[in-house]
Design a protein around this motif. Sequence first.
Motif, mmCIF file in Angstrom:
data_model
loop_
_atom_site.group_PDB
_atom_site.id
_atom_site.type_symbol
_atom_site.label_atom_id
_atom_site.label_comp_id
_atom_site.label_asym_id
_atom_site.label_seq_id
_atom_site.Cartn_x
_atom_site.Cartn_y
_atom_site.Cartn_z
ATOM 1 N N LEU A 157 0.834 -1.200 0.000
ATOM 2 C CA LEU A 157 0.000 0.000 0.000
ATOM 3 C C LEU A 157 0.878 1.264 0.000
ATOM 4 O O LEU A 157 0.571 2.248 -0.668
ATOM 5 C CB LEU A 157 -0.913 -0.028 1.227
ATOM 6 C CG LEU A 157 -2.232 0.717 1.153
ATOM 7 C CD1 LEU A 157 -3.066 0.294 -0.045
ATOM 8 C CD2 LEU A 157 -3.021 0.498 2.447
ATOM 9 N N VAL A 203 -8.819 2.356 1.651
ATOM 10 C CA VAL A 203 -8.899 1.718 0.334
ATOM 11 C C VAL A 203 -10.330 1.434 -0.096
ATOM 12 O O VAL A 203 -11.250 1.444 0.719
ATOM 13 C CB VAL A 203 -8.114 0.383 0.323
ATOM 14 C CG1 VAL A 203 -6.651 0.611 0.647
ATOM 15 C CG2 VAL A 203 -8.724 -0.640 1.285
ATOM 16 N N LYS A 219 -6.314 2.616 -3.662
ATOM 17 C CA LYS A 219 -6.282 3.622 -2.585
ATOM 18 C C LYS A 219 -7.405 4.637 -2.775
ATOM 19 O O LYS A 219 -7.684 5.018 -3.918
ATOM 20 C CB LYS A 219 -4.960 4.401 -2.634
ATOM 21 C CG LYS A 219 -3.797 3.685 -2.017
ATOM 22 C CD LYS A 219 -2.609 4.659 -1.981
ATOM 23 C CE LYS A 219 -1.312 3.948 -1.690
ATOM 24 N NZ LYS A 219 -0.157 4.837 -1.693
#
Length: 220
Positions: A157, A203, A219
């Motif tokens: 991420l 997210v 995201k």
Amino acid sequence: MSRQSLQLDDQVYDYLLSISLHESDLLKKLRNETAELPLARMQIAPEQGQFLSFLIKVLNVKNAIEIGVFTGYSSLCIAMAMADNGKLIACDIDEKYTNLAQSYWSKAGVEKKIDLRLAPAIETLDKLIDENKTGFYDFVFIDAHKPEYIDYYERSLKLLKTGGVIAVDNVLWDGNPVNPEKQDEDTNAIRAFNEHVFQDKRVFISTIPVGDGVTLVTKN
Ligand code: CA
């Protein structure tokens, strides 16, 4: 079974493949060769490989990371769908299986696009973060050691750019998460991972039942 989608009988599954799968001879050869190996179930389904290629094309992916190479079927699907200047960082710890993968990458002429990192994936991801590659990657495919899924995900991420996608394999884990008697480490790790992502407000996700279940993450 992880080699075909859940809840499709053989006839419907064969029909799905007959109307959609365009698998190159080389991919087919690698899939057949891998099917002879003891860990053959670790290979993704062919329609799933094509789904990865589809994502790479529509997202116009230039920089990608794969966590878990095995014999390289998914890496091939990713690399072959990338433009010539595409770069895939492929993370794995197994020299034997990745040797087979590399031989197929060469046969397909995509070996220049793939940077194999033989090391624990968490180390490779941390290294990329240290090298200021945060927010750099368009695509990450997570398909390695289940107990480390949350660790891979959190690092991925960070490395993902806004608008990029993380695809996570085996989130339905052959249906085991719904069976309370299944309390093995991998099944519990998949449960914990799914809960973690579902609760993650950073997210937007979609889980699709292709292969053994794939969660797509982007995201917010
Ligand atoms: Ca998998």
